[in-house]
Scaffold this motif. Structure first.
Motif, PDB file in Angstrom:
ATOM      1  N   GLU A  76       0.818  -1.216   0.000  1.00  0.00           N
ATOM      2  CA  GLU A  76       0.000   0.000   0.000  1.00  0.00           C
ATOM      3  C   GLU A  76       0.851   1.264   0.000  1.00  0.00           C
ATOM      4  N   ASN A  77       2.076   1.161   0.547  1.00  0.00           N
ATOM      5  CA  ASN A  77       2.972   2.316   0.601  1.00  0.00           C
ATOM      6  C   ASN A  77       3.868   2.427  -0.625  1.00  0.00           C
ATOM      7  N   GLY A  78       3.590   1.619  -1.646  1.00  0.00           N
ATOM      8  CA  GLY A  78       4.320   1.742  -2.900  1.00  0.00           C
ATOM      9  C   GLY A  78       5.349   0.669  -3.146  1.00  0.00           C
ATOM     10  N   GLY A  79       5.562  -0.245  -2.220  1.00  0.00           N
ATOM     11  CA  GLY A  79       6.523  -1.325  -2.407  1.00  0.00           C
ATOM     12  C   GLY A  79       5.929  -2.478  -3.188  1.00  0.00           C
ATOM     13  N   THR A  80       6.752  -3.491  -3.428  1.00  0.00           N
ATOM     14  CA  THR A  80       6.288  -4.694  -4.119  1.00  0.00           C
ATOM     15  C   THR A  80       6.706  -5.920  -3.313  1.00  0.00           C
ATOM     16  N   ASP A  81       6.033  -7.039  -3.594  1.00  0.00           N
ATOM     17  CA  ASP A  81       6.335  -8.269  -2.861  1.00  0.00           C
ATOM     18  C   ASP A  81       7.748  -8.764  -3.115  1.00  0.00           C
ATOM     19  N   GLY A  82       8.267  -8.504  -4.293  1.00  0.00           N
ATOM     20  CA  GLY A  82       9.563  -9.063  -4.653  1.00  0.00           C
ATOM     21  C   GLY A  82      10.726  -8.110  -4.544  1.00  0.00           C
ATOM     22  N   ASP A  83      10.570  -7.006  -3.812  1.00  0.00           N
ATOM     23  CA  ASP A  83      11.663  -6.023  -3.758  1.00  0.00           C
ATOM     24  C   ASP A  83      12.683  -6.314  -2.655  1.00  0.00           C
ATOM     25  N   GLY A  84      12.538  -7.440  -1.959  1.00  0.00           N
ATOM     26  CA  GLY A  84      13.536  -7.829  -0.965  1.00  0.00           C
ATOM     27  C   GLY A  84      13.411  -7.149   0.377  1.00  0.00           C
ATOM     28  N   ALA A  85      12.334  -6.392   0.594  1.00  0.00           N
ATOM     29  CA  ALA A  85      12.173  -5.693   1.878  1.00  0.00           C
ATOM     30  C   ALA A  85      11.968  -6.708   3.002  1.00  0.00           C
TER      31      ALA A  85
END
Length: 439
Positions: free
Chosen positions: A108-117
């Motif tokens: 919801e804050n602009g990230g993606t599932d696969g960005d490694g966060a």
């Protein structure tokens, strides 16, 4: 970023009801069943040791026992108390829920599932998780500590409300017309003017009073009669489909006290008629189009009858399956359930083609929460099965002398093994085997 509390995701109080979905709050039966699915450990013998019986075993005894808890896929294990295992169950659920919420918030804050966060809960809350989960487990189980453990898996309550009250309130409003509902019937019995108005309204099809040739979709079939200290209300409706030989109907009957709306007993019958079948695969194919419950019926009947008798029964009979059958606890043991079943069977609409009825009974789901059965140790499972075995014997003896003109045969099926989403995977494998073997 909004703070997500890990500890807030733990259950906050005692839960009487059983969880029915992936996000439902676990109740005492869920925790006890999970604990009992582990191998019991005897410290004196320094080895696993199952209980021989559970006749006088309370919930507290089960939770203070020790069990072998496997450590993932390492091949190693540790010994934990039942309370520790229950606390771990709640802690793992809370952690999984927190991680799911954290990922959703990240997206919801602009990230993606696969960005490694990496998502990490508050360290202070993580340190407290097991202690707080233990407190939560103790609160959930506290009201049941002195109860026999087998009682957790009985079907006395659904959704924290009495099952029969829920069944009565759940009747479709148009199925029991206003003039035939308890409060109105009681009023018309003492008020001539109200009785005349109800008679003039004729908002029901007086099945059993004036007779009827077939079901009228515009006037639901409803019947009311006083029997002893109870009022019998019975309704019937067609379900999908109603084409040629394919027919599915539902009859619902309740006994309630004549002076109140309190339901004493309820029975729901499914009237199943199929076109000619030549194999169990045919039955699975047809009933799968009716409903999930009917698919489970097909699988259970296949297991109980075998291919040859299965085809014989379904080709020559209308199968009457007891879908729901319950008696309020204080009235059990007095023959009320069987009396209601007799009244309902005697008032079923006749099959248009003159087929006799075959009564299909599944004892386990009426007595126990079937979805827990696979988790229970054999000794407890045997004890939980006792009411079903007693019911099977009683019904067999009763049917031999009941003199029900249209019920020509009966059979028992292991419905608990095949009903519900918990058995969906096993059901899918069974369906594949049936289809492959009879292709």
């Amino acid at each position: 970023m909004k703070h997500l509390s890990l500890l807030a995701l733990l259950p906050s109080g005692a839960a009487v009801s059983t969880a029915t979905g992936p996000h439902a709050v676990p109740g005492a039966p869920d925790l006890a069943a999970y604990v009992l699915s582990h191998e019991r450990y005897d410290a004196a013998e320094n080895a696993p040791s199952a209980r021989k019986d559970y006749k006088n075993v309370q919930v507290a005894d089960v939770m203070t026992d020790e069990y072998v808890f496997p450590l993932g896929e390492t091949g190693k294990s540790i010994v934990l108390s039942g309370y520790q295992i229950a606390a771990g169950f709640l802690a793992e659920r809370a952690a999984d829920a927190w991680l799911e919420l954290a990922r959703q918030q990240h997206v919801e804050n602009g990230g993606t599932d696969g960005d490694g966060a990496r998502h990490v809960p508050d360290p202070a809350e993580a340190d407290q998780l097991m202690d707080r989960a233990m407190e939560s487990a103790e609160r959930i189980l506290a009201p049941f500590e002195t109860a026999p453990v087998a009682s957790l898996f009985e079907t006395h309550y659904r959704g924290a409300r009495e099952f029969l009250r829920l069944s009565w309130e759940g009747l479709p409003e148009d199925l029991v017309p206003k003039s035939r509902r308890p409060a109105v019937v009681l009023k018309t019995a003492t008020d001539p003017a109200a009785a005349a108005a109800a008679a003039a309204a004729q908002d029901y099809d007086p099945y059993g009073l004036e007779g009827t040739s077939d079901y009228d979709v515009d006037k639901p079939l409803a019947y009311r009669e006083k029997i002893g200290p109870f009022l019998l209300t019975m309704t019937y409706r067609h379900e999908y489909p109603q084409v040629d030989d394919e027919r599915l109907g539902t009859a619902f009957a309740v006994f309630h006290e004549a002076g109140t709306d309190i339901v004493a007993a309820a029975v729901e019958l499914k009237l199943v008629k199929v076109p000619p079948i030549h194999s169990s695969a045919d039955l699975v194919y047809v009933l799968d189009t009716y409903s999930g419950e009917m698919l489970s019926l097909a699988l259970a009947a296949t297991e109980a009858l075998g291919p040859e008798r299965l085809c014989s029964v379904f080709n020559t009979h209308r199968v009457v399956y007891i879908s729901t059958w319950e008696v309020r606890k204080q009235w059990r043991g007095q023959g009320l359930g069987v009396a209601l079943l007799r009244e309902a069977l005697q008032r079923l609409p006749a099959d248009p083609d003159g087929r006799p009825d075959a009564l299909c009974v599944a004892p386990e789901p009426y007595q126990t929460e079937a979805r827990y059965l696979g988790q229970l140790p054999p000794a407890l499972r045997a004890e939980v099965d006792v009411p079903a075995q007693r019911l099977t014997r009683h019904l067999t003896e009763w049917l031999e002398r009941a003199n029900l003109p249209n019920v020509k045969t009966h059979f028992f099926i292991p419905m608990a093994k095949h009903e519900g989403i918990g058995s969906a995977g096993e059901n899918a494998r069974l369906i594949d085997r049936i289809m492959e073997s009879e292709a």
